[in-house]
Motif scaffolding. Structure first.
Motif, PDB file in Angstrom:
ATOM      1  N   ARG A 199       0.821  -1.224   0.000  1.00  0.00           N
ATOM      2  CA  ARG A 199       0.000   0.000   0.000  1.00  0.00           C
ATOM      3  C   ARG A 199       0.845   1.260   0.000  1.00  0.00           C
ATOM      4  N   PHE A 200       2.122   1.146   0.342  1.00  0.00           N
ATOM      5  CA  PHE A 200       2.974   2.335   0.441  1.00  0.00           C
ATOM      6  C   PHE A 200       3.497   2.715  -0.943  1.00  0.00           C
ATOM      7  N   THR A 201       2.603   3.309  -1.713  1.00  0.00           N
ATOM      8  CA  THR A 201       2.924   3.836  -3.032  1.00  0.00           C
ATOM      9  C   THR A 201       2.498   5.301  -3.081  1.00  0.00           C
ATOM     10  N   MET A 202       2.966   5.994  -4.097  1.00  0.00           N
ATOM     11  CA  MET A 202       2.693   7.418  -4.218  1.00  0.00           C
ATOM     12  C   MET A 202       1.240   7.702  -4.557  1.00  0.00           C
ATOM     13  N   PHE A 203       0.529   6.729  -5.164  1.00  0.00           N
ATOM     14  CA  PHE A 203      -0.866   6.986  -5.528  1.00  0.00           C
ATOM     15  C   PHE A 203      -1.836   6.734  -4.376  1.00  0.00           C
ATOM     16  N   ASN A 204      -1.297   6.377  -3.208  1.00  0.00           N
ATOM     17  CA  ASN A 204      -2.113   6.260  -2.004  1.00  0.00           C
ATOM     18  C   ASN A 204      -1.759   7.372  -1.027  1.00  0.00           C
ATOM     19  N   GLY A 205      -2.414   7.368   0.110  1.00  0.00           N
ATOM     20  CA  GLY A 205      -2.154   8.363   1.140  1.00  0.00           C
ATOM     21  C   GLY A 205      -2.774   7.910   2.448  1.00  0.00           C
ATOM     22  N   GLY A 206      -2.905   8.840   3.369  1.00  0.00           N
ATOM     23  CA  GLY A 206      -3.442   8.480   4.675  1.00  0.00           C
ATOM     24  C   GLY A 206      -4.122   9.650   5.367  1.00  0.00           C
ATOM     25  N   PHE A 207      -4.445   9.415   6.632  1.00  0.00           N
ATOM     26  CA  PHE A 207      -5.223  10.360   7.436  1.00  0.00           C
ATOM     27  C   PHE A 207      -4.350  10.903   8.567  1.00  0.00           C
ATOM     28  N   SER A 208      -4.308  12.221   8.692  1.00  0.00           N
ATOM     29  CA  SER A 208      -3.500  12.838   9.747  1.00  0.00           C
ATOM     30  C   SER A 208      -4.128  12.619  11.107  1.00  0.00           C
ATOM     31  N   LYS A 209      -3.335  12.836  12.150  1.00  0.00           N
ATOM     32  CA  LYS A 209      -3.855  12.729  13.514  1.00  0.00           C
ATOM     33  C   LYS A 209      -4.980  13.732  13.731  1.00  0.00           C
ATOM     34  N   ALA A 210      -4.837  14.935  13.152  1.00  0.00           N
ATOM     35  CA  ALA A 210      -5.878  15.949  13.311  1.00  0.00           C
ATOM     36  C   ALA A 210      -7.203  15.458  12.737  1.00  0.00           C
ATOM     37  N   GLN A 211      -7.139  14.816  11.569  1.00  0.00           N
ATOM     38  CA  GLN A 211      -8.369  14.318  10.964  1.00  0.00           C
ATOM     39  C   GLN A 211      -8.937  13.139  11.740  1.00  0.00           C
ATOM     40  N   LEU A 212      -8.066  12.253  12.227  1.00  0.00           N
ATOM     41  CA  LEU A 212      -8.535  11.107  13.012  1.00  0.00           C
ATOM     42  C   LEU A 212      -9.174  11.559  14.318  1.00  0.00           C
ATOM     43  N   ASP A 213      -8.584  12.573  14.951  1.00  0.00           N
ATOM     44  CA  ASP A 213      -9.167  13.109  16.192  1.00  0.00           C
ATOM     45  C   ASP A 213     -10.527  13.730  15.914  1.00  0.00           C
ATOM     46  N   TRP A 214     -10.632  14.437  14.796  1.00  0.00           N
ATOM     47  CA  TRP A 214     -11.905  15.036  14.407  1.00  0.00           C
ATOM     48  C   TRP A 214     -12.958  13.959  14.168  1.00  0.00           C
ATOM     49  N   LEU A 215     -12.585  12.900  13.464  1.00  0.00           N
ATOM     50  CA  LEU A 215     -13.515  11.801  13.210  1.00  0.00           C
ATOM     51  C   LEU A 215     -13.955  11.152  14.514  1.00  0.00           C
ATOM     52  N   ASP A 216     -13.025  10.969  15.431  1.00  0.00           N
ATOM     53  CA  ASP A 216     -13.350  10.375  16.726  1.00  0.00           C
ATOM     54  C   ASP A 216     -14.408  11.205  17.437  1.00  0.00           C
ATOM     55  N   CYS A 217     -14.292  12.530  17.375  1.00  0.00           N
ATOM     56  CA  CYS A 217     -15.278  13.423  18.002  1.00  0.00           C
ATOM     57  C   CYS A 217     -16.638  13.329  17.301  1.00  0.00           C
ATOM     58  N   VAL A 218     -16.621  13.285  15.968  1.00  0.00           N
ATOM     59  CA  VAL A 218     -17.876  13.161  15.214  1.00  0.00           C
ATOM     60  C   VAL A 218     -18.596  11.871  15.589  1.00  0.00           C
ATOM     61  N   LEU A 219     -17.844  10.774  15.685  1.00  0.00           N
ATOM     62  CA  LEU A 219     -18.459   9.482  16.006  1.00  0.00           C
ATOM     63  C   LEU A 219     -18.919   9.410  17.462  1.00  0.00           C
ATOM     64  N   THR A 220     -18.202  10.084  18.345  1.00  0.00           N
ATOM     65  CA  THR A 220     -18.637  10.133  19.745  1.00  0.00           C
ATOM     66  C   THR A 220     -19.999  10.811  19.844  1.00  0.00           C
ATOM     67  N   SER A 221     -20.158  11.906  19.123  1.00  0.00           N
ATOM     68  CA  SER A 221     -21.444  12.608  19.099  1.00  0.00           C
ATOM     69  C   SER A 221     -22.534  11.726  18.499  1.00  0.00           C
ATOM     70  N   ALA A 222     -22.195  11.011  17.429  1.00  0.00           N
ATOM     71  CA  ALA A 222     -23.173  10.126  16.785  1.00  0.00           C
ATOM     72  C   ALA A 222     -23.565   8.982  17.714  1.00  0.00           C
ATOM     73  N   ASP A 223     -22.596   8.463  18.478  1.00  0.00           N
ATOM     74  CA  ASP A 223     -22.896   7.406  19.449  1.00  0.00           C
ATOM     75  C   ASP A 223     -23.941   7.885  20.455  1.00  0.00           C
TER      76      ASP A 223
END
Length: 340
Positions: A199-223
């Motif tokens: 998976r470690f190729t240039m045509f892929n990428g990933g999610f920053s800690k800032a985005q993961l923390d934001w997602l965690d907050c969104v899902l906590t609210s949804a829970d």
């Protein structure tokens, strides 16, 4: 399933992935194993739009899962023209379109240009500033088309060599990460070690800690609100839903967040033109990778319509897309798992 087909859904939405339109002759993928239909992909989008417009229950919105035009447009100086052509087809319908960004968006445009463009769907999200602002240029947001249901659009190239200035700190961090696993001169070639490290190729990428923390907050609210959440991204995050070469770099971190919440029901992605599906047995979350339009012959189709009910979503596929039933976690019985 038959009982639900007789019911009126709460709402419906359309899904389509990897259109990769370009006004050029047919070609092949990088390994020369599959044909790509650059010009006729536009007609397949028209087929989808016509089907959605004629549906008895019109889609509330369309999820365009990324790679809307092909990177070849950049070399021909045709990026803006190609994008205008495809967006004109989308505008022929009445449903709002939520655009996901893939690698081909970044082959054609800079991140700053995309944030100012019509591909920034967060700008028309019910007037609320729901897009993740951490880092200010992360393209991640959520919206609710119906009470009790939330959709989250993620930025799978937040950590990437694509769309970042080579002089930026983000580019350097992404380069340091990919070089830990990929020593090839051409970083679009997967590491020789194979396995999940492909998976470690240039045509892929990933999610920053800032985005993961934001997602965690969104899902906590949804829970807390007992909402049903569907997450969409260009890159798949479950190893059993795609070829390893198409996975997000830090798929494991995103899966860990999903597994720490009970609100997520489905994860939808594109990128792998062959498509894929897996139901996580631990969480009941459905991971769908949609087949790509770009590698669909002109006499076939590749789009779907999803009908949403209280306890499940029903995908009606067209052409290469398989019909599926996504029973929500907690609603499954031993004989009704919603997986095919």
């Amino acid at each position: 399933m038959d009982d639900h087909l007789q019911q009126t859904p709460l709402f419906t939405f359309g899904v389509i992935a990897d259109i990769q339109y370009a006004d050029i002759d047919d070609g092949h993928n990088y390994s020369l194993t599959r044909r790509r239909y650059y010009r006729s992909s536009l007609q397949l989008l028209r087929n989808a739009q016509e089907s959605w417009s004629k549906s008895a229950v019109k889609p509330e919105f369309i999820l365009q899962l990324g790679d809307i035009i092909d990177g070849f447009n950049k070399g021909h100086g045709a990026s803006d023209r190609a994008l205008d052509t495809v967006l004109r087809e989308f505008s022929s319908g009445t449903a709002e379109v939520h655009h996901v960004w893939g690698n081909h968006e970044f082959y054609n445009f800079s991140r700053s240009a995309l944030l100012r463009s019509r591909l920034n769907s967060s700008l028309h999200t019910d007037g609320s500033p729901s897009r993740a602002r951490a880092g200010s240029d992360i393209y991640a947001y959520h919206f609710s088309p119906f009470p009790g249901f939330t959709f989250v659009v993620l930025d799978a190239y937040d950590v990437s060599l694509l769309g970042r200035e080579e002089t930026s700190e983000q580019y350097s961090e992404a380069m340091n990460l990919i070089k830990q696993y990929n020593n090839n001169k051409d970083l679009n070639c997967p590491p020789e070690s194979g396995g999940l490290q492909r998976r470690f190729t240039m045509f892929n990428g990933g999610f920053s800690k800032a985005q993961l923390d934001w997602l965690d907050c969104v899902l906590t609210s949804a829970d807390e609100k007992r909402e049903r959440v569907t997450i969409v991204s260009h890159l798949p995050v479950h190893p059993n839903s795609t070829d390893a070469i198409c996975l997000a770099w830090n798929f494991d971190e995103l899966l860990a967040i999903i597994r720490s919440h009970n609100s997520v029901v489905c994860f939808m992605a594109g990128h792998d033109h062959e498509g894929g599906y897996h139901r996580d047995r631990d969480t009941g979350v459905h991971h769908l990778t949609l087949e790509g339009v770009i590698e669909t012959p002109p006499d076939d189709n590749a789009f779907g319509t999803v009908s949403v009910y209280e306890d499940r979503m029903v995908l009606k596929g067209n052409g290469r897309i398989t019909d599926r039933v996504f029973v929500f976690p907690g609603c499954q019985s031993d004989t009704d798992q919603g997986a095919k």
